[in-house]
Design a protein around this motif. Structure first.
Motif, PDB file in Angstrom:
ATOM      1  N   UNK A 169       0.816  -1.204   0.000  1.00 41.06           N
ATOM      2  CA  UNK A 169       0.000   0.000   0.000  1.00 41.06           C
ATOM      3  C   UNK A 169       0.854   1.260   0.000  1.00 41.06           C
ATOM      4  N   UNK A 170       0.194   2.391  -0.048  1.00 39.52           N
ATOM      5  CA  UNK A 170       0.879   3.694  -0.069  1.00 39.52           C
ATOM      6  C   UNK A 170       1.614   3.920   1.237  1.00 39.52           C
ATOM      7  N   UNK A 171       1.015   3.449   2.338  1.00 35.11           N
ATOM      8  CA  UNK A 171       1.669   3.652   3.638  1.00 35.11           C
ATOM      9  C   UNK A 171       3.008   2.939   3.686  1.00 35.11           C
ATOM     10  N   UNK A 172       3.072   1.717   3.121  1.00 32.02           N
ATOM     11  CA  UNK A 172       4.350   1.006   3.107  1.00 32.02           C
ATOM     12  C   UNK A 172       5.362   1.689   2.219  1.00 32.02           C
TER      13      UNK A 172
ATOM     14  N   UNK B 282      10.642   5.476   2.746  1.00 29.17           N
ATOM     15  CA  UNK B 282      11.449   6.714   2.671  1.00 29.17           C
ATOM     16  C   UNK B 282      11.469   7.445   4.001  1.00 29.17           C
ATOM     17  N   UNK B 283      11.028   6.824   5.064  1.00 26.92           N
ATOM     18  CA  UNK B 283      11.117   7.397   6.391  1.00 26.92           C
ATOM     19  C   UNK B 283       9.999   8.341   6.752  1.00 26.92           C
ATOM     20  N   UNK B 284       8.895   8.232   6.107  1.00 25.34           N
ATOM     21  CA  UNK B 284       7.742   9.097   6.428  1.00 25.34           C
ATOM     22  C   UNK B 284       6.572   8.230   6.815  1.00 25.34           C
TER      23      UNK B 284
END
Length: 418
Positions: free
Chosen positions: A17-20, A25-27
């Motif tokens: 997913x987008x969260x992964x 990238x550390x966000x």
């Protein structure tokens, strides 16, 4: 294939997913807000409401029905009362007035034809024009009267307040009669009119019928004139005035020829009552008569000695040519006297005009125009009743009564202002 291998394959096919991806990238994505709590649905019909509404303080329906008039009519009558409804339209008879905006067809007006044919539920040929000043009311009426002349109609203008009909009269080779101070024209609102013709040769029953019509019209006029002075005209005053009129004309004595009466003569007879008049009106003494009729005398005296003195208190000097296409009585000279004086003059003229048109020959078709009628209606309910009486017999007389006013509320204002 083992279950663990199948699980790894499903996880790889599901993707990341987008969260992964962002976490690589550390966000971190901001947490999602929880959706607002959905209110529970309320059943609007959970309780029964009776005929009188919900019970409780300041709730429920009105205990008394609203005082609104209810009218019922057929769709045919609605088309006549409310002409903006699209329908079959009126038959093409009478004066051509213009083009129907909705249908694009010609629009004609033939009030008497409509009445005789019961078109659109029309039962009376009278017409009322409403409109703000300068919107073409008089122009439309003049166009209607002029075009109806081609069908044999003659026009009588009872009170041209602004001389708006004078150009039309001049174009038809007719000179209007002007009423005003310093002018020779006089109008007696107590004129007999054609009803007084050949009185000596009338059968007794016909003489009684005509006398009843004359006295009824006179009493209605006096009621309107006295009411315009804010004086009530009750049955006691009516009895006194009726008795005086019968005495002055000679009808009470059985005279063969009726004498003409004027308002000053009526006023003078009430100021100096005879013993016979006091007895006929059932007053105890002459002084009792004078005390009881003082408001009546004062109201009539204001008409005799007031602004209109000398105009409507003498025998008629105007000779109306009923064979002419149009006749007009101008009141423009009275305009400086104010609306109330003009309204009183219109009341006198209307009663006189009623007398002049009361006996029409068969086939004699007339249009009677009453312009600026709101000035008469503002005199009070008695003046409105006098106007209403003049309009009621149009169907029987073959006469189109045209009333011109500003707005329908003029009639309501006159009833509520007094």
């Amino acid at each position: 294939m083992s279950s663990r291998r199948i699980g790894r394959q499903r996880q790889s096919t599901r993707g990341r997913g987008v969260a992964h991806l962002v976490s690589d990238f550390g966000h971190e994505l901001p947490p999602l807000l929880s959706p607002p709590a959905r209110p529970a649905d309320v059943d609007p019909f959970d309780t029964l409401v009776g005929r009188r509404g919900r019970t409780g303080q300041a709730a429920g329906w009105a205990a008394v029905p609203a005082p609104l008039a209810v009218y019922r009519m057929t769709s045919e009558q609605v088309g006549g009362v409310w002409p903006l409804i699209a329908g079959d339209g009126l038959p093409p008879g009478g004066a051509l007035l213009g083009i129907d905006y909705l249908s694009g067809g010609a629009f004609s007006a033939d009030p008497i034809g409509w009445t005789l044919s019961s078109v659109a539920g029309v039962t009376n040929p009278n017409m009322i024009f409403f409109g703000a000043p300068g919107r073409g009311k008089s122009g439309t009426v003049k166009m209607f009267a002029l075009r109806q002349m081609a069908y044999g109609y003659r026009t009588l203008v009872l009170g041209d307040v602004k001389d708006e009909y004078e150009p039309l009269c001049r174009a038809l080779q007719v000179r209007p009669h002007a009423v005003g101070h310093g002018l020779p024209a006089r109008i007696n609102p107590l004129d007999f009119g054609p009803l007084g013709n050949d009185w000596t040769r009338l059968p007794r029953a016909e003489a009684r019928r005509r006398a009843a019509m004359v006295f009824s019209r006179w009493l209605l006029l006096i009621r309107g004139l006295v009411g315009s002075q804010h004086v009530p005209f009750g049955p006691t005053a009516e009895t006194a005035v009726g008795q005086v009129l019968r005495d002055l004309t000679g009808y009470a004595d059985g005279a063969d020829r009726m004498r003409e009466v004027t308002i000053p003569q009526l006023w003078q007879a009430l100021r100096a009552p005879s013993d016979e008049l006091v007895d006929a009106c059932r007053y105890a003494t002459r002084q009792h008569f004078l005390d009881e009729t003082r408001p009546l005398r004062d109201a009539l005296g204001a008409l005799v000695t007031g602004h209109l003195a000398g105009l409507f208190d003498a025998p008629t000097t105007v000779s109306v040519d009923w064979r002419a296409p149009i006749q007009s009585l101008s009141l423009s000279r009275l305009d400086p006297l104010g609306d109330e004086a003009v309204g009183v003059a219109l009341t006198c003229l209307n009663s006189w005009g009623r007398a002049m048109t009361q006996l029409a020959e068969p086939g004699d078709l007339r249009i009677v125009i009453r312009d600026e009628c709101w000035k008469q209606m503002r005199l009070g309910t008695d003046a409105v009743k006098s106007l209403d009486a003049d309009l009621r017999l149009s169907r029987n007389d073959g006469c189109i009564q045209v009333v011109i006013a500003h707005k329908p509320s003029d009639m309501w204002d006159c009833c509520t202002s007094r």
